[in-house]
Enzyme design. Structure first.
Site, short mmCIF file in Angstrom:
data_model
loop_
_atom_site.label_atom_id
_atom_site.label_comp_id
_atom_site.label_asym_id
_atom_site.label_seq_id
_atom_site.Cartn_x
_atom_site.Cartn_y
_atom_site.Cartn_z
N HIS A 160 0.88 -1.18 0.00
CA HIS A 160 0.00 0.00 0.00
C HIS A 160 0.92 1.23 0.00
O HIS A 160 1.98 1.20 0.62
CB HIS A 160 -0.83 0.13 1.28
N ASP A 200 -4.89 -13.67 -2.51
CA ASP A 200 -4.21 -13.38 -1.25
C ASP A 200 -4.22 -14.68 -0.45
O ASP A 200 -5.27 -15.13 0.04
CB ASP A 200 -4.91 -12.24 -0.49
N ASP A 228 -5.76 -13.94 9.30
CA ASP A 228 -4.63 -13.81 8.36
C ASP A 228 -3.45 -14.71 8.71
O ASP A 228 -2.30 -14.26 8.75
CB ASP A 228 -4.15 -12.34 8.31
N ASP A 253 2.33 2.05 3.31
CA ASP A 253 3.25 1.08 3.93
C ASP A 253 4.69 1.53 3.77
O ASP A 253 5.52 1.33 4.66
CB ASP A 253 3.17 -0.30 3.26
N ASP A 271 -0.81 -12.53 2.08
CA ASP A 271 -1.42 -11.50 2.92
C ASP A 271 -1.66 -12.17 4.28
O ASP A 271 -2.78 -12.52 4.63
CB ASP A 271 -2.72 -11.00 2.28
N GLU A 275 -9.14 -13.60 -1.47
CA GLU A 275 -8.37 -13.92 -0.26
C GLU A 275 -9.05 -15.07 0.48
O GLU A 275 -10.26 -15.04 0.72
CB GLU A 275 -8.28 -12.67 0.64
N ASP A 318 -10.68 -11.99 10.80
CA ASP A 318 -9.67 -12.13 9.76
C ASP A 318 -8.31 -12.37 10.43
O ASP A 318 -7.55 -11.43 10.64
CB ASP A 318 -9.68 -10.82 8.97
C1 XUL Z 1 -7.51 -6.60 4.44
C2 XUL Z 1 -6.75 -7.00 3.27
C3 XUL Z 1 -5.91 -5.94 2.65
C4 XUL Z 1 -5.88 -5.99 1.16
C5 XUL Z 1 -5.12 -4.84 0.54
O1 XUL Z 1 -8.23 -7.62 5.03
O2 XUL Z 1 -6.78 -8.15 2.85
O3 XUL Z 1 -4.64 -6.04 3.18
O4 XUL Z 1 -5.29 -7.17 0.70
O5 XUL Z 1 -5.62 -3.62 0.93
CO CO Z 2 -5.87 -9.11 1.28
#
Ligand code: XUL
Ligand code: CO
Length: 438
Positions: A102, A297, A310, A105, A340, A269, A308
């Site tokens: 981003h 992702d 992740d 970032d 991600d 994702e 989430d």
């Molecule tokens: C948020 C997410 C973000 C996007 C990019 O859940 O997945 O990081 O991948 O903005």
């Molecule tokens: Co993402």
């Protein structure tokens, strides 16, 4: 020159499945050919900048747990520079081909947009040089239009046109720098494009505004000759209670309504899929069925937690089914597998970043080779083909061709009586899948 990852002296190597070295690949062998392409070409792994280099283990209850040499400087631009150097050291040592970021970032926000853009320019120049020196490429860029308080009520869907304008300006710049860095794509994740309560929300107007912004981005992409692919990344909730880009089907309906289908594909994702009440592979399959699959992702949620999380992907079942669908969909062109994903809060050492990514890459490499065997053997294809064989002949073929209607089908049914439906053989197929996965 400072070394940020001294525990890893040389690039991670493929040592094969019998290796006990935690800092080696057991399955990901980048140059190994699978169905005519190398593993590296199939998988197109990317490291994400936000979790990997900017995430330091905070959670809603606690402070950062991860101490990183590169984030220590009191001067934010100096810290940004060190972080970028650390990131490229990591990409090279891990052996990935791509990264994602981003705008915010890589360069800290300043007091004005003009000043912020100047900072971004400085960092983009450095990133360009590092890309050139290392051969690492940008899978996609994006803009963070959700963290700053100005975005608390949304970005393109904010009730404030000033915020819409700010968002547009930020996206303009982020697309420019993505183009400058040769990005293969650009992602729109609607960070706060949703709502908390309908009591204060004009849903129709907000959706129209979101589409308006995307059309502006499509126009600008043409103007600056940015050739990367645009993607929308679906997510059902978090941070808002209800996000407009809920899932692949919701995004597809939105893109169709606003005449955007030919301009955007989806970035799916895994954890967002399960938050939406789907499986990861369901979302991928929906994309393949509708020509929408762009990028992925790669992560996973926790079945016991409703948010989430992740986490890094480790489940060979998931990666096998995902790669089976991706391969049948023609594989990646501009997209790839972007981790991600973030370390758990107690995994505090820099070397944990290597363990996490090595595990994810090996899990997808195994998924790829198993999926390739399933495809070669036509294991499931044969069953699916046989299951739908009735559509290739007789009444089935006539229905698919069109031109007959309810009356003809009533006459057919009256003549032929009660239909028979063959067994779905689900358990047998699941057993066969297990034989491939072991
Ligand atoms: C948020 C997410 C973000 C996007 C990019 O859940 O997945 O990081 O991948 O903005
Ligand atoms: Co993402």
């Amino acid at each position: 020159m400072i070394t940020y990852f001294p525990e890893v002296k040389k690039p991670i190597a493929y040592e094969g499945p019998d290796s006990k070295n935690p800092l080696a690949f057991k399955h990901y062998n980048p140059s190994q050919k699978v169905l005519g392409k190398t593993m590296a070409e199939h998988l197109r792994f990317a490291v994400c900048y936000w979790h990997t280099f900017r995430g330091l283990g905070t959670d809603p209850f606690g402070a950062p747990t991860m101490l990183r040499r590169y984030s220590k400087s009191a001067n934010p631009m100096k810290a940004a520079e060190m972080t970028l150097e650390a990131a490229f050291e990591f990409f090279v040592k891990l052996g990935v081909g791509f990264w994602c970021f981003h705008d915010r970032d890589i360069a800290p926000e300043a007091d004005t947009l003009a000043e912020t853009n100047k900072r971004l320019d400085v960092m983009v120049k450095k990133a360009g040089k590092l890309q050139q020196d290392t051969g690492i490429k940008l899978l996609w860029g994006t803009s963070n239009c959700f963290a700053h308080p100005r975005f608390m009520s949304g970005a393109a869907t904010s009730p404030s046109p000033e915020v819409f304008a700010y968002t547009a300006s930020q996206i303009k710049k982020a697309m420019e720098v993505t183009r400058e860095l040769g990005g293969a794509g650009y992602v729109f994740w609607g960070g706060r494009e949703g709502y908390e309560t309908l009591l204060n929300t004009d849903m129709k107007r907000e959706l129209d505004h979101l589409a308006r912004l995307l059309h502006m981005a499509v126009d600008y992409k043409k103007r600056i000759r940015f050739r990367g692919q645009l993607y929308i990344e679906p997510k059902p909730k978090e941070p808002t209670k209800h996000q407009y880009d809920f899932d692949a089907a919701g995004c597809y309906a939105f893109l169709q309504k606003y005449d955007l289908v030919k301009h955007l594909k989806l970035n799916i994702e895994a954890n967002h899929s399960t938050l939406a009440g789907h499986s990861f592979v369901h979302e991928l399959e929906f994309c393949v069925a509708n020509g929408l699959l762009g990028s992925v992702d790669a992560n996973r949620g926790d079945p016991l937690l409703g948010w989430d999380t992740d986490q890094f992907p480790t489940d060979i079942y998931e990666t096998t089914l995902a790669m089976y669908t991706i391969l049948r969909g023609g594989g990646f062109s501009t997209g790839g597998l972007n981790f991600d994903a973030k370390l758990r809060r107690q995994s505090t050492d820099p070397v944990d970043l290597f363990h996490a990514h090595i595990g994810g890459m090996d899990a997808f490499a195994r998924g790829l080779t198993i999926a390739a065997r399933l495809i070669k053997d036509k294991t499931f294809e044969k069953h699916v083909k046989a299951r739908y064989a009735g559509w290739d002949r007789g009444i089935g073929a006539k229905i698919e061709k069109g031109g007959i209607g309810l009356e003809e089908l009533e006459a057919y049914t009256l003549k032929h009586g009660e239909p028979t439906v063959p067994s779905g053989r689900q358990e047998m197929l699941e057993n066969i899948l297990n034989e491939y996965i072991r």
